[in-house]
Design a protein around this motif. Structure first.
Motif, short mmCIF file in Angstrom:
data_model
loop_
_atom_site.label_atom_id
_atom_site.label_comp_id
_atom_site.label_asym_id
_atom_site.label_seq_id
_atom_site.Cartn_x
_atom_site.Cartn_y
_atom_site.Cartn_z
N GLN A 1 0.84 -1.21 0.00
CA GLN A 1 0.00 0.00 0.00
C GLN A 1 0.87 1.25 0.00
OE1 GLN A 1 -3.13 0.04 -0.48
NE2 GLN A 1 -3.61 -2.10 -0.19
N LEU A 2 1.97 1.20 0.73
CA LEU A 2 2.90 2.32 0.78
C LEU A 2 3.48 2.58 -0.62
CD1 LEU A 2 4.49 4.34 2.56
CD2 LEU A 2 6.20 2.55 2.84
N ALA A 3 3.86 1.53 -1.31
CA ALA A 3 4.40 1.68 -2.67
C ALA A 3 3.36 2.26 -3.61
CB ALA A 3 4.90 0.33 -3.19
N ALA A 4 2.11 1.83 -3.47
CA ALA A 4 1.04 2.36 -4.32
C ALA A 4 0.83 3.85 -4.05
CB ALA A 4 -0.26 1.59 -4.09
N ALA A 5 0.86 4.24 -2.78
CA ALA A 5 0.71 5.66 -2.44
C ALA A 5 1.89 6.46 -2.96
CB ALA A 5 0.58 5.82 -0.92
N ALA A 6 3.09 5.91 -2.85
CA ALA A 6 4.28 6.62 -3.33
C ALA A 6 4.23 6.81 -4.84
CB ALA A 6 5.53 5.86 -2.93
N MET A 7 3.66 5.86 -5.57
CA MET A 7 3.60 5.98 -7.02
C MET A 7 2.73 7.15 -7.45
SD MET A 7 4.80 5.36 -9.65
CE MET A 7 5.48 4.03 -10.50
N LEU A 8 1.71 7.49 -6.66
CA LEU A 8 0.85 8.62 -7.01
C LEU A 8 1.64 9.92 -7.05
CD1 LEU A 8 -2.00 9.55 -7.71
CD2 LEU A 8 -2.45 9.78 -5.26
N ALA B 1 0.76 11.30 -10.77
CA ALA B 1 -0.19 12.41 -10.91
C ALA B 1 0.42 13.58 -11.70
CB ALA B 1 -0.69 12.85 -9.54
N PRO B 2 1.58 14.10 -11.30
CA PRO B 2 2.15 15.19 -12.11
C PRO B 2 2.53 14.75 -13.52
CG PRO B 2 3.24 15.08 -9.98
CD PRO B 2 2.36 13.87 -10.10
N PHE B 3 3.00 13.49 -13.67
CA PHE B 3 3.36 13.00 -15.00
C PHE B 3 2.13 12.94 -15.90
CE2 PHE B 3 3.80 9.61 -18.12
CZ PHE B 3 4.88 10.10 -18.84
N ALA B 4 1.00 12.49 -15.36
CA ALA B 4 -0.22 12.41 -16.16
C ALA B 4 -0.64 13.80 -16.64
CB ALA B 4 -1.34 11.76 -15.37
N GLY B 5 -0.59 14.77 -15.73
CA GLY B 5 -0.93 16.14 -16.14
C GLY B 5 0.02 16.68 -17.19
N TRP B 6 1.31 16.46 -17.00
CA TRP B 6 2.31 16.91 -17.98
C TRP B 6 2.07 16.21 -19.32
CZ3 TRP B 6 5.80 14.08 -20.78
CH2 TRP B 6 6.76 14.80 -21.49
N SER B 7 1.82 14.91 -19.27
CA SER B 7 1.63 14.13 -20.49
C SER B 7 0.41 14.59 -21.28
CB SER B 7 1.52 12.64 -20.13
OG SER B 7 1.33 11.88 -21.28
N ILE B 8 -0.67 14.88 -20.60
CA ILE B 8 -1.88 15.36 -21.29
C ILE B 8 -1.59 16.70 -21.95
CG2 ILE B 8 -4.21 16.25 -20.94
CD1 ILE B 8 -4.55 14.00 -18.82
N MET C 1 -2.08 19.20 -8.14
CA MET C 1 -2.99 19.08 -7.01
C MET C 1 -3.08 17.64 -6.53
SD MET C 1 -6.79 20.67 -6.68
CE MET C 1 -7.78 19.34 -7.32
N ALA C 2 -3.14 16.70 -7.45
CA ALA C 2 -3.20 15.29 -7.09
C ALA C 2 -1.90 14.83 -6.43
CB ALA C 2 -3.50 14.44 -8.31
N LEU C 3 -0.80 15.49 -6.74
CA LEU C 3 0.48 15.19 -6.09
C LEU C 3 0.36 15.34 -4.58
CD1 LEU C 3 3.66 14.94 -5.98
CD2 LEU C 3 3.66 17.41 -6.25
N PHE C 4 -0.35 16.37 -4.14
CA PHE C 4 -0.50 16.58 -2.70
C PHE C 4 -1.42 15.54 -2.06
CE2 PHE C 4 1.22 20.56 -4.16
CZ PHE C 4 2.22 20.76 -3.22
N LEU D 1 0.81 8.92 1.17
CA LEU D 1 2.11 8.38 1.55
C LEU D 1 2.38 8.58 3.04
CD1 LEU D 1 4.72 7.05 0.56
CD2 LEU D 1 5.61 9.34 0.16
N ILE D 2 2.12 9.77 3.53
CA ILE D 2 2.34 10.05 4.95
C ILE D 2 1.46 9.16 5.83
CG2 ILE D 2 2.04 11.81 6.75
CD1 ILE D 2 2.96 13.86 4.56
N SER D 3 0.18 9.02 5.46
CA SER D 3 -0.70 8.18 6.27
C SER D 3 -0.30 6.71 6.18
CB SER D 3 -2.17 8.38 5.88
OG SER D 3 -2.39 7.96 4.56
N SER D 4 0.15 6.25 5.01
CA SER D 4 0.60 4.86 4.87
C SER D 4 1.84 4.60 5.72
CB SER D 4 0.90 4.54 3.41
OG SER D 4 -0.27 4.56 2.65
N VAL D 5 2.79 5.54 5.69
CA VAL D 5 3.99 5.40 6.53
C VAL D 5 3.60 5.36 8.00
CG1 VAL D 5 6.10 6.56 7.31
CG2 VAL D 5 5.61 6.38 4.87
#
Length: 170
Positions: free
Chosen positions: A25-32, A36-43, A141-144, A150-154
């Protein structure tokens, strides 16, 4: 997400399952934080069709690797012969017998159901019409949100296996 979590559970021995799932779950949260910024940049830079094409490479890569990598046994080899219907029936039985599981499932479902209408339906209009953000701004915004996850998972991972974790969950 439940399917991916159950796959992580199936690959781990019992004595490390809790920590392994928390790490997953931590890894999944870290991937966001990256995605998230990559998806916005890519679009913004590559367009929506190319962004979708990039997004589909992940699942196809996993499928290809599943055929190429050596096969290993699951943590519970007997579980692989269980039908989906029997597995669901067993999950419902556990929910009936275990109040903690029942309440965790209910509270997770209720919070998701309450938030999905906002996050899944009206957030797009809010982001573009009220905040005047483009796709890159939405990604930032999704980065935050990812950082919060990530913080809550840690935090939950560091807490370990304490009793009375229900209040922490809430």
């Amino acid at each position: 997400l439940p399917t991916r979590t159950s796959m992580a559970r199936e690959t781990l021995p019992e004595h490390v399952a809790g920590g392994g799932i928390a790490l997953f779950q931590l890894a999944a949260a870290a991937m966001l934080i990256f995605s998230a910024p990559f998806a916005g940049w890519s679009i913004e830079r590559l367009g929506i069709p190319m962004t979708y094409l990039l997004a589909v490479t992940g699942p196809f890569t996993i499928i290809a690797l599943s055929y190429l990598l050596p096969k290993t046994l699951a943590a519970d080899p007997e579980a692989s012969s269980t039908s989906v219907v029997a597995n669901i029936r067993d999950g419902l039985r556990v929910m009936r017998e275990q109040p903690a599981v029942r309440w965790t499932v209910f509270l997770t479902w209720a919070s998701t159901a309450a938030g999905i209408s906002v996050m899944g339906i009206i957030v797009a209009a809010w982001v573009s019409d009220v905040l005047k953000l483009d796709a890159a701004g939405w990604g930032t915004m999704a980065l935050f949100w990812g950082l919060g996850s990530l913080i809550s998972s840690v935090f939950m991972t560091v807490q370990g296996f304490r009793r009375h974790r229900g209040l922490t969950f809430l």
